[in-house]
Write an enzyme that holds these catalytic residues in place. Structure first.
Site, PDB file in Angstrom:
ATOM      1  NE  ARG A  86     -25.842  87.155  46.126  1.00  0.00           N
ATOM      2  CZ  ARG A  86     -26.141  86.589  44.631  1.00  0.00           C
ATOM      3  NH1 ARG A  86     -26.938  87.372  44.050  1.00  0.00           N
ATOM      4  NH2 ARG A  86     -25.548  85.797  43.968  1.00  0.00           N
TER       5      ARG A  86
ATOM      6  NE  ARG B  23     -25.499  79.116  38.019  1.00  0.00           N
ATOM      7  CZ  ARG B  23     -26.148  80.157  38.825  1.00  0.00           C
ATOM      8  NH1 ARG B  23     -27.472  80.397  38.438  1.00  0.00           N
ATOM      9  NH2 ARG B  23     -25.561  80.577  39.813  1.00  0.00           N
TER      10      ARG B  23
ATOM     11  NE  ARG C 214     -29.791  76.512  39.729  1.00  0.00           N
ATOM     12  CZ  ARG C 214     -29.979  77.615  40.148  1.00  0.00           C
ATOM     13  NH1 ARG C 214     -31.108  78.282  40.460  1.00  0.00           N
ATOM     14  NH2 ARG C 214     -28.767  78.451  40.565  1.00  0.00           N
TER      15      ARG C 214
ATOM     16  NE  ARG D  91     -24.222  79.905  44.378  1.00  0.00           N
ATOM     17  CZ  ARG D  91     -24.679  79.160  43.211  1.00  0.00           C
ATOM     18  NH1 ARG D  91     -24.413  77.845  43.057  1.00  0.00           N
ATOM     19  NH2 ARG D  91     -25.908  79.832  42.696  1.00  0.00           N
TER      20      ARG D  91
ATOM     21  CE  LYS E 165     -31.657  85.173  43.884  1.00  0.00           C
ATOM     22  NZ  LYS E 165     -31.027  85.524  42.767  1.00  0.00           N
TER      23      LYS E 165
HETATM   24  P1  AMP Z   1     -26.653  84.293  41.151  1.00  0.00           P
HETATM   25  O1  AMP Z   1     -26.865  84.226  39.563  1.00  0.00           O
HETATM   26  O2  AMP Z   1     -27.527  85.549  41.411  1.00  0.00           O
HETATM   27  O3  AMP Z   1     -26.686  82.984  41.961  1.00  0.00           O
HETATM   28  O4  AMP Z   1     -25.105  84.727  41.102  1.00  0.00           O
HETATM   29  C1  AMP Z   1     -24.017  83.957  40.739  1.00  0.00           C
HETATM   30  C2  AMP Z   1     -22.794  84.538  41.261  1.00  0.00           C
HETATM   31  O5  AMP Z   1     -22.544  85.727  40.773  1.00  0.00           O
HETATM   32  C3  AMP Z   1     -22.615  84.810  42.775  1.00  0.00           C
HETATM   33  O6  AMP Z   1     -22.436  83.570  43.634  1.00  0.00           O
HETATM   34  C4  AMP Z   1     -21.696  85.690  42.946  1.00  0.00           C
HETATM   35  O7  AMP Z   1     -20.217  85.157  42.725  1.00  0.00           O
HETATM   36  C5  AMP Z   1     -21.971  86.631  41.692  1.00  0.00           C
HETATM   37  N1  AMP Z   1     -23.007  87.610  41.922  1.00  0.00           N
HETATM   38  C6  AMP Z   1     -23.918  88.066  41.343  1.00  0.00           C
HETATM   39  N2  AMP Z   1     -24.612  89.211  42.012  1.00  0.00           N
HETATM   40  C7  AMP Z   1     -23.864  89.739  42.842  1.00  0.00           C
HETATM   41  C8  AMP Z   1     -23.812  90.781  43.673  1.00  0.00           C
HETATM   42  N3  AMP Z   1     -24.812  91.465  43.932  1.00  0.00           N
HETATM   43  N4  AMP Z   1     -22.553  90.978  44.305  1.00  0.00           N
HETATM   44  C9  AMP Z   1     -21.349  90.375  44.215  1.00  0.00           C
HETATM   45  N5  AMP Z   1     -21.457  89.203  43.443  1.00  0.00           N
HETATM   46  C10 AMP Z   1     -22.585  88.718  42.596  1.00  0.00           C
END
Ligand code: AMP
Length: 204
Positions: A88, A150, A122, A161, A13
């Site tokens: 989310r 990461r 990745r 997750r 995405k």
């Molecule tokens: P992502 O890069 O989108 O996978 O985000 C990495 C981490 O950031 C997630 O596992 C959450 O801990 C936090 N995070 C990102 N977006 C949100 C959101 N909309 N609400 C709460 N936590 C978020």
């Protein structure tokens, strides 16, 4: 055009959001990137968010919603934006509704098996954020930054997750189905095929 993109980790995405951002000349707003940037710079927000992120949990809504709503005030959002990783959960979706109208909510769909396989292999560039699937390289081909895995990309954290993703995102998907703005694309296809499917479905 006001867009948002959803999908499990590893659905691609972020890549699709970047492509849409370039195509439509609108900012790509990724909450994950905002948090990582803050962690890198050891800001107060970064310190607060780090523990949740490392545990594969969501950062609390009060923090996250404020960050996004503030970001949408920037002048670069005048012609639209693409939100990536937000909302989310239902609380975040409702808070967003009160602020703006979303034209399309794009769901990039992949199975959990594919997500786990893709993510556990990745790497991300620590400078420009470019993501590499399965690479032995240590330097970014775009900006020569260092590639790293990461902290939250281990198979155990990815599984956690994904669980959190399904639990929280289902009602968000329902929310946009009800509003008639959800478009679903097959994220297991090649990047360009997915992009064409998105463009066709959002009529650009
Ligand atoms: P992502 O890069 O989108 O996978 O985000 C990495 C981490 O950031 C997630 O596992 C959450 O801990 C936090 N995070 C990102 N977006 C949100 C959101 N909309 N609400 C709460 N936590 C978020």
């Amino acid at each position: 055009m006001n867009l948002l993109i959803m999908g499990p980790q590893g659905s691609g995405k972020g890549t699709q959001a970047q492509k849409l951002s370039r195509e439509l000349n609108i900012p790509h707003i990724s909450t994950g990137d905002i948090f990582r940037e803050n962690i890198k710079n050891s800001t107060e927000l970064g310190k607060e968010a780090k523990e949740y992120i490392d545990n594969g949990e969501l950062v609390p809504d009060n923090l996250t919603i404020k960050i996004v709503l503030d970001r949408l005030e920037w002048s670069d959002c005048g012609d639209g934006f693409i939100l990536d990783g937000f909302p989310r959960n239902s609380t975040q979706a409702k808070a967003l509704d009160e602020k703006v109208k979303i034209d399309y909510a794009i769901l990039v769909d992949i199975s959990d098996e594919v997500a786990i396989e893709r993510i556990s292999s990745r790497k991300t560039c620590n400078s420009c954020g470019k993501i590499y699937a399965k690479t032995n390289e240590t330097k970014c081909s775009e900006c020569n930054g260092d590639l790293y895995v990461r902290d939250d990309d281990t198979p155990e954290t990815v599984r956690k997750r994904l669980e959190v993703y399904h639990e929280n995102t289902k009602p968000v998907i329902e929310h946009y189905i009800e509003k008639g703005s959800l478009v679903k694309v097959n994220g297991e296809n090649e990047i360009e095929t997915v992009f064409l499917e998105i463009k066709r479905k959002i009529k650009i």
